[in-house]
Design a protein around this motif. Structure first.
Motif, PDB file in Angstrom:
ATOM      1  N   ASP A  89       0.876  -1.171   0.000  1.00  0.00           N
ATOM      2  CA  ASP A  89       0.000   0.000   0.000  1.00  0.00           C
ATOM      3  C   ASP A  89       0.919   1.228   0.000  1.00  0.00           C
ATOM      4  O   ASP A  89       1.532   1.554   1.019  1.00  0.00           O
ATOM      5  N   VAL A  90       1.026   1.898  -1.169  1.00  0.00           N
ATOM      6  CA  VAL A  90       2.055   2.922  -1.346  1.00  0.00           C
ATOM      7  C   VAL A  90       1.432   4.241  -1.794  1.00  0.00           C
ATOM      8  O   VAL A  90       0.599   4.273  -2.702  1.00  0.00           O
ATOM      9  N   ASP A  91       1.854   5.327  -1.135  1.00  0.00           N
ATOM     10  CA  ASP A  91       1.576   6.679  -1.624  1.00  0.00           C
ATOM     11  C   ASP A  91       2.742   7.095  -2.506  1.00  0.00           C
ATOM     12  O   ASP A  91       3.874   7.219  -2.043  1.00  0.00           O
ATOM     13  N   VAL A  92       2.454   7.296  -3.786  1.00  0.00           N
ATOM     14  CA  VAL A  92       3.496   7.588  -4.769  1.00  0.00           C
ATOM     15  C   VAL A  92       3.654   9.092  -4.919  1.00  0.00           C
ATOM     16  O   VAL A  92       2.674   9.816  -5.127  1.00  0.00           O
ATOM     17  N   SER A  93       4.909   9.565  -4.831  1.00  0.00           N
ATOM     18  CA  SER A  93       5.213  10.989  -4.987  1.00  0.00           C
ATOM     19  C   SER A  93       6.273  11.175  -6.071  1.00  0.00           C
ATOM     20  O   SER A  93       7.075  10.269  -6.332  1.00  0.00           O
ATOM     21  N   PRO A  94       6.326  12.364  -6.706  1.00  0.00           N
ATOM     22  CA  PRO A  94       7.410  12.651  -7.663  1.00  0.00           C
ATOM     23  C   PRO A  94       8.745  12.717  -6.928  1.00  0.00           C
ATOM     24  O   PRO A  94       8.806  13.021  -5.740  1.00  0.00           O
ATOM     25  N   GLU A  95       9.813  12.440  -7.633  1.00  0.00           N
ATOM     26  CA  GLU A  95      11.148  12.546  -7.036  1.00  0.00           C
ATOM     27  C   GLU A  95      11.682  13.962  -7.109  1.00  0.00           C
ATOM     28  O   GLU A  95      12.682  14.283  -6.456  1.00  0.00           O
ATOM     29  N   SER A  96      11.045  14.796  -7.910  1.00  0.00           N
ATOM     30  CA  SER A  96      11.471  16.195  -8.019  1.00  0.00           C
ATOM     31  C   SER A  96      10.232  17.085  -7.976  1.00  0.00           C
ATOM     32  O   SER A  96       9.095  16.594  -8.022  1.00  0.00           O
ATOM     33  N   ALA A  97      10.459  18.387  -7.900  1.00  0.00           N
ATOM     34  CA  ALA A  97       9.343  19.329  -7.823  1.00  0.00           C
ATOM     35  C   ALA A  97       9.055  19.913  -9.202  1.00  0.00           C
ATOM     36  O   ALA A  97       9.953  20.059 -10.034  1.00  0.00           O
ATOM     37  N   VAL A 214      -1.321   3.692  -4.671  1.00  0.00           N
ATOM     38  CA  VAL A 214      -1.371   2.428  -5.421  1.00  0.00           C
ATOM     39  C   VAL A 214      -1.378   1.292  -4.408  1.00  0.00           C
ATOM     40  O   VAL A 214      -0.534   1.249  -3.502  1.00  0.00           O
ATOM     41  N   ILE A 215      -2.317   0.378  -4.569  1.00  0.00           N
ATOM     42  CA  ILE A 215      -2.491  -0.681  -3.580  1.00  0.00           C
ATOM     43  C   ILE A 215      -2.610  -2.033  -4.264  1.00  0.00           C
ATOM     44  O   ILE A 215      -3.180  -2.143  -5.355  1.00  0.00           O
ATOM     45  N   ASN A 216      -2.037  -3.041  -3.614  1.00  0.00           N
ATOM     46  CA  ASN A 216      -2.135  -4.418  -4.099  1.00  0.00           C
ATOM     47  C   ASN A 216      -2.677  -5.273  -2.964  1.00  0.00           C
ATOM     48  O   ASN A 216      -2.017  -5.450  -1.936  1.00  0.00           O
ATOM     49  N   THR A 217      -3.900  -5.784  -3.119  1.00  0.00           N
ATOM     50  CA  THR A 217      -4.561  -6.536  -2.042  1.00  0.00           C
ATOM     51  C   THR A 217      -4.534  -8.047  -2.268  1.00  0.00           C
ATOM     52  O   THR A 217      -5.302  -8.774  -1.644  1.00  0.00           O
ATOM     53  N   SER A 218      -3.654  -8.509  -3.153  1.00  0.00           N
ATOM     54  CA  SER A 218      -3.583  -9.957  -3.381  1.00  0.00           C
ATOM     55  C   SER A 218      -2.999 -10.677  -2.157  1.00  0.00           C
ATOM     56  O   SER A 218      -3.226 -11.872  -1.973  1.00  0.00           O
TER      57      SER A 218
END
Length: 373
Positions: A89-97, A214-218
């Motif tokens: 279970d991940v909160d995805v962010s950019p690596e730059s601004a 993004v989440i993976n519930t498998s």
């Protein structure tokens, strides 16, 4: 009995006194003797009638039901509420601004690891790369010429080294800018589903601000908090029954991990259970009940907890005892053990084969004659 005789005697005397005018003492004594004789005769008749009625009477019995005790397996279980989480279970962010230029996914979309979710505006970086590329092309030409001359022992070594350094420096700067451009691409770190898109085109993205979840519930992990009093009774590898009331579903699993610390706020330790979820029906934060066995006795005497009463001497219940061919209720004091699901283990006071009164125990006392239905 005495009250009846008194009433009869009084009635006879009153009647006799009302029907005679005897005044002398001799006559009174004679009449008194006759009345006493009548009382004696009445007493004998009353006694005979009582004996006849007593012979025809039957003792009143209390109807009950009884269960015969047997040794059986008895288990006690701990039940706690579990906390369901996705393994990934991940909160995805950019690596730059930068300003978000493109959003390439929608909520609910299946994505794969490395797939681009969004792009930031990189126009400035791309123009810088183009400018440096022009400089690099010239630097490469100059380097090749200097190298050819140096290979022929023409020119100075310093000119050759400066041309080489200039070319390599431009290459590194271009690589650095290309890396920054690549960092402006928001990529999914896992295979899964885009659950939430937090930002939209035109927003400013940065490493501190999540763009999407993004989440993976498998695969699911479930945490339970157990009271520290059970720390010696719960072990890694123990079986666990997991109930999901909303799904009307039960899953059998094992404890994968036992926590190494006690929470000082609620005096509990944590256990973790991993389960597969191929249908994705089990959702994070879904209500779950964890049931773990902490006690077992393969040969126990067990009775319903409702049968057990308590007085100032202790806990007791009623059993059926055979007394000269008659069944009577007997009050027996017992030592209760562990209780589970309205059943209680009896550690002392009862043995296998004993008949325990299961219905009608509120209508009897010690010594009451009973009839087993």
């Amino acid at each position: 009995m005495k009250k009846i005789l008194f009433i009869v005697t009084t009635a006879l005397i009153v009647s006799a006194c009302g029907n005679t005018n005897v005044t002398d003492d001799a006559a009174k004594r004679k009449q008194l003797q006759e009345l006493k004789q009548q009382v004696h005769t009445l007493e004998q008749q009353i006694h005979v009638l009582e004996m006849e009625l007593s012979a025809n009477e039957t003792e009143e019995l209390v109807n009950i039901k009884a269960n015969t005790l047997e040794n059986q397996k008895f288990e006690h279980f701990i039940e706690v509420t579990g906390k369901v989480e996705a393994e990934q279970d991940v909160d995805v962010s950019p690596e730059s601004a930068g300003i978000i230029k493109e959003v390439l996914v929608t909520e609910g979309q299946q994505v794969s690891k490395g797939q681009i979710l969004a792009r930031l505006n990189t126009d400035v970086l791309e123009r810088s790369v183009e400018e440096l590329q022009v400089q690099l092309d010239l630097a490469i030409t100059n380097y090749e010429r200097q190298k050819n001359l140096w290979d022929q022992n023409i020119g100075s070594e310093m000119e050759f080294l400066q041309a080489k350094n200039n070319k390599e420096s431009l290459e590194k700067r271009i690589n650095s800018l290309n890396t920054q451009i690549e960092m402006a691409e928001v990529k999914s770190p896992i295979n899964g589903v885009v659950d939430i898109v937090y930002q939209k085109k035109g927003n400013i993205g940065s490493p501190q601000t999540p763009f999407a979840k993004v989440i993976n519930t498998s695969n699911i992990k479930i945490y339970g908090e157990i009271s520290e009093t059970y720390i010696t009774k719960v072990h890694k590898g123990d079986n666990v029954e997991i109930r999901f009331p909303a799904l009307n579903k039960t899953v059998d699993a094992t404890i994968n991990q036992i926590g190494n610390t006690i929470d000082p706020n609620n005096r509990t330790f944590r256990v973790r259970i991993n389960i597969s979820n191929p249908t994705n029906m089990i959702k994070p934060n879904l209500v779950s009940i964890l049931s773990m066995r902490d006690y077992v006795n393969d040969s126990a005497i067990v009775v319903p907890s409702l049968y057990i009463k308590e007085d100032f001497k202790g806990h007791y219940l009623y059993i059926v005892e055979n007394n000269s061919g008659k069944h009577i209720a007997k009050k027996v004091y017992v030592t209760p053990g562990v209780s589970n699901n309205n059943m209680t283990e009896i550690t002392d006071g009862l043995t296998a084969g004993t008949q325990v009164i299961s219905e009608g125990y509120n209508q009897v006392v010690n010594g009451t004659a009973v009839k087993i239905n």
